[in-house]
Design an enzyme around this catalytic site. Structure first.
Site, PDB file in Angstrom:
ATOM      1  N   ASP A  82      -7.491  -3.129   8.179  1.00  0.00           N
ATOM      2  CA  ASP A  82      -6.549  -1.998   8.113  1.00  0.00           C
ATOM      3  C   ASP A  82      -5.986  -1.731   9.512  1.00  0.00           C
ATOM      4  O   ASP A  82      -5.696  -0.590   9.871  1.00  0.00           O
ATOM      5  CB  ASP A  82      -7.230  -0.750   7.557  1.00  0.00           C
ATOM      6  CG  ASP A  82      -6.242   0.317   7.085  1.00  0.00           C
ATOM      7  OD1 ASP A  82      -5.036   0.009   6.967  1.00  0.00           O
ATOM      8  OD2 ASP A  82      -6.669   1.461   6.858  1.00  0.00           O
TER       9      ASP A  82
ATOM     10  N   LEU B  29      -7.581   9.915  10.317  1.00  0.00           N
ATOM     11  CA  LEU B  29      -7.550   8.526  10.760  1.00  0.00           C
ATOM     12  C   LEU B  29      -6.293   7.841  10.242  1.00  0.00           C
ATOM     13  O   LEU B  29      -5.881   8.035   9.095  1.00  0.00           O
ATOM     14  CB  LEU B  29      -8.787   7.780  10.272  1.00  0.00           C
ATOM     15  CG  LEU B  29     -10.110   8.173  10.937  1.00  0.00           C
ATOM     16  CD1 LEU B  29     -11.288   7.509  10.224  1.00  0.00           C
ATOM     17  CD2 LEU B  29     -10.114   7.788  12.414  1.00  0.00           C
TER      18      LEU B  29
ATOM     19  N   ARG C 201     -23.111  14.212 -10.600  1.00  0.00           N
ATOM     20  CA  ARG C 201     -22.811  14.466 -12.017  1.00  0.00           C
ATOM     21  C   ARG C 201     -21.457  13.884 -12.433  1.00  0.00           C
ATOM     22  O   ARG C 201     -21.282  13.526 -13.597  1.00  0.00           O
ATOM     23  CB  ARG C 201     -22.842  15.973 -12.304  1.00  0.00           C
ATOM     24  CG  ARG C 201     -24.243  16.552 -12.257  1.00  0.00           C
ATOM     25  CD  ARG C 201     -24.298  17.953 -12.871  1.00  0.00           C
ATOM     26  NE  ARG C 201     -25.677  18.442 -12.893  1.00  0.00           N
ATOM     27  CZ  ARG C 201     -26.220  19.172 -11.920  1.00  0.00           C
ATOM     28  NH1 ARG C 201     -25.493  19.497 -10.864  1.00  0.00           N
ATOM     29  NH2 ARG C 201     -27.466  19.577 -12.009  1.00  0.00           N
TER      30      ARG C 201
ATOM     31  N   GLY D  15      -5.238   4.156  10.010  1.00  0.00           N
ATOM     32  CA  GLY D  15      -5.520   2.743  10.215  1.00  0.00           C
ATOM     33  C   GLY D  15      -6.610   2.571  11.255  1.00  0.00           C
ATOM     34  O   GLY D  15      -7.366   3.495  11.571  1.00  0.00           O
TER      35      GLY D  15
ATOM     36  N   HIS E 105      -9.997   0.031   0.927  1.00  0.00           N
ATOM     37  CA  HIS E 105     -10.869   0.639   1.947  1.00  0.00           C
ATOM     38  C   HIS E 105     -11.849   1.646   1.341  1.00  0.00           C
ATOM     39  O   HIS E 105     -11.727   2.855   1.487  1.00  0.00           O
ATOM     40  CB  HIS E 105     -10.096   1.235   3.121  1.00  0.00           C
ATOM     41  CG  HIS E 105      -8.865   2.021   2.829  1.00  0.00           C
ATOM     42  ND1 HIS E 105      -8.808   3.042   1.905  1.00  0.00           N
ATOM     43  CD2 HIS E 105      -7.626   1.973   3.390  1.00  0.00           C
ATOM     44  CE1 HIS E 105      -7.612   3.574   1.884  1.00  0.00           C
ATOM     45  NE2 HIS E 105      -6.868   2.931   2.787  1.00  0.00           N
TER      46      HIS E 105
ATOM     47  N   GLU F 197       0.864  -1.185   0.000  1.00  0.00           N
ATOM     48  CA  GLU F 197       0.000   0.000   0.000  1.00  0.00           C
ATOM     49  C   GLU F 197       0.901   1.235   0.000  1.00  0.00           C
ATOM     50  O   GLU F 197       1.416   1.651   1.025  1.00  0.00           O
ATOM     51  CB  GLU F 197      -0.915   0.005   1.227  1.00  0.00           C
ATOM     52  CG  GLU F 197      -1.956   1.112   1.161  1.00  0.00           C
ATOM     53  CD  GLU F 197      -2.777   1.245   2.431  1.00  0.00           C
ATOM     54  OE1 GLU F 197      -3.815   1.913   2.377  1.00  0.00           O
ATOM     55  OE2 GLU F 197      -2.370   0.689   3.475  1.00  0.00           O
TER      56      GLU F 197
ATOM     57  N   ASN G 111     -12.924   5.518   2.058  1.00  0.00           N
ATOM     58  CA  ASN G 111     -11.828   6.226   2.720  1.00  0.00           C
ATOM     59  C   ASN G 111     -10.702   6.526   1.739  1.00  0.00           C
ATOM     60  O   ASN G 111     -10.320   5.669   0.936  1.00  0.00           O
ATOM     61  CB  ASN G 111     -11.302   5.414   3.900  1.00  0.00           C
ATOM     62  CG  ASN G 111     -12.358   5.227   4.966  1.00  0.00           C
ATOM     63  OD1 ASN G 111     -12.837   4.128   5.205  1.00  0.00           O
ATOM     64  ND2 ASN G 111     -12.759   6.312   5.612  1.00  0.00           N
TER      65      ASN G 111
ATOM     66  N   ASP H  76     -15.830  -0.797  11.117  1.00  0.00           N
ATOM     67  CA  ASP H  76     -15.627  -0.592  12.550  1.00  0.00           C
ATOM     68  C   ASP H  76     -16.571   0.449  13.143  1.00  0.00           C
ATOM     69  O   ASP H  76     -16.517   0.736  14.345  1.00  0.00           O
ATOM     70  CB  ASP H  76     -14.175  -0.206  12.849  1.00  0.00           C
ATOM     71  CG  ASP H  76     -13.737   1.080  12.151  1.00  0.00           C
ATOM     72  OD1 ASP H  76     -14.531   1.637  11.360  1.00  0.00           O
ATOM     73  OD2 ASP H  76     -12.592   1.515  12.383  1.00  0.00           O
TER      74      ASP H  76
END
Length: 388
Positions: free
Chosen positions: A275, A314, A228, A316, A217, A130, A220, A249
């Site tokens: 995650d 945030l 549109r 993880g 995810h 990632e 997120n 979560d």
């Protein structure tokens, strides 16, 4: 020595078997699955163990530490929450740090394929890369200085360091060079997930045409939905081609949008992930994710540097996959059969491992999760042995 295991029902990827009696040999393999008489008291359900394809760690350790000790602790922790297999997931970091982490994780994957691996631990079976080929605009907590443009040569260096074990990669498809990298990864058997992306709808469709098969995810670190210009999120929810991860979560995604995700993707294309980071299973406090600081407060993980600026990004989660399965039942009314499939069979299908992971049949490892009548995880069996 043979042992037997029975339950009220057994859920496989293709069938429900009432009152099964399973015979397991001394090597922890299934010998037979036969119908039995109704048990006198058992009201439990057996399912496949979970397969978490997006986890950064837990129990105070990050997978990018990449030591046998750290990965062993993570493997033991997630096994206690129903995970039988997982993809240790890297985050954006300096190239040298990433290469070193990939080498260490690869050694653990190689060990996990041998008889020297403790069967009661979740097995790492590949790597999810990632970053660093993501969008600056939707980087989340990934360090901005270490984000790099998509580069086939650099990916090949990563894959060499990983001993060929990178199975999944998150890429932002709007970044120049991304489509060439998506095609390269796809040709070489690496699944591509769209994520950390500000892509418009046409850019997301181009990624699918180039070979992308999933989304990282969902909701997120994505361009928000517009009626549109549906953008990447609208494309992810609408496309019948894409699998779609979700962090269930109650923090990352509101219950209403969990329900929308499951309606849109259906029980075959939705994937539950955690995650999770090092703070999973730990009290509130200060931790790290990859190379950066994270502060956990009231069960929410935030980038520590952003908190000092009054921002709440945030970083993880502290989610475990058994809780994700319980939450999707509660938030979306999913049955236990559907909920467990989102955390086991679907990620296996995405990676082409459906006959190796979560496949319940004679000759396969005796890996099971045991659920109560109310749909709560009661215990986990790996290789025929109960996980403590």
């Amino acid at each position: 020595m043979l042992q037997t295991l029975s339950a009220r029902r057994l859920l496989t990827s293709s069938a429900t078997i009432d009152f099964p009696v399973l015979t397991i040999d001394g090597d922890g393999l299934i010998v037979s699955i036969e119908p039995g008489a109704a048990p006198a008291s058992s009201d439990t359900t057996l399912t496949s163990t979970f397969f978490d394809i997006h986890t950064h760690g837990g129990a105070s350790h990050d997978v990018m530490e990449a030591t046998p000790e750290a990965l062993g602790i993570v493997s033991r922790f997630i096994a206690a929450h129903g995970v039988g297999h997982y993809l240790p997931t890297t985050v954006t970091a300096p190239v040298d740090k990433t290469l070193a982490s990939l080498e260490g994780i690869a050694r653990a994957i190689d060990l996990a394929s041998t008889t020297d691996w403790d069967a009661r631990l979740a097995r790492p079976v590949g790597i999810h890369l990632e970053g660093p080929f993501i969008s600056h605009a939707k980087r989340g907590v990934h360090p901005e200085a270490d984000i790099l443009p998509p580069n086939i040569s650099l990916f090949d260096r990563f894959q060499q360091a990983a001993g060929g074990h990178i199975r999944l990669i998150t890429i932002a498809p709007e970044v120049p060079g991304s489509l060439d990298l998506i095609r390269h990864c796809t040709r070489n058997g690496v699944r591509v997930s769209i994520g950390h992306t500000n892509a418009a709808s046409d850019e997301a469709h181009a990624a699918i045409e180039a070979g992308a098969q999933s989304a990282t995810h969902t909701y997120n670190a994505m361009r928000p939905l517009n009626h549109r210009e549906p953008g990447v999120l609208g494309t992810v929810l609408d496309s019948e081609m894409l699998f779609a991860e979700l962090i269930c979560d109650g923090v990352h995604v509101a219950p209403e949008l969990v329900r929308l995700w499951l309606k849109a993707k259906g029980p075959q294309r939705a994937i539950l992930v955690t995650d999770s980071m090092a703070a999973a299973g730990m009290p509130d406090g200060d931790y790290t994710l990859g190379t950066f600081a994270v502060r956990v407060a009231e069960g929410r993980a935030f980038a520590a540097d952003d908190l000092t600026k009054g921002q709440h990004t945030l970083a993880g989660s502290v989610l475990t996959l058994d809780r994700a399965v319980a939450n999707v039942q509660r938030f979306a009314g999913a049955s236990l059969e559907v909920a467990t499939g989102l955390a086991s069979h679907n990620p296996a299908f995405l990676l082409g491992l459906e006959r190796a992971i979560g496949y319940i049949a004679p000759g396969q490892p005796a890996n099971f999760n045991v659920f109560t009548a109310s749909g709560e995880l009661q215990g986990t069996i790996l290789g025929g042995a109960a996980v403590a």
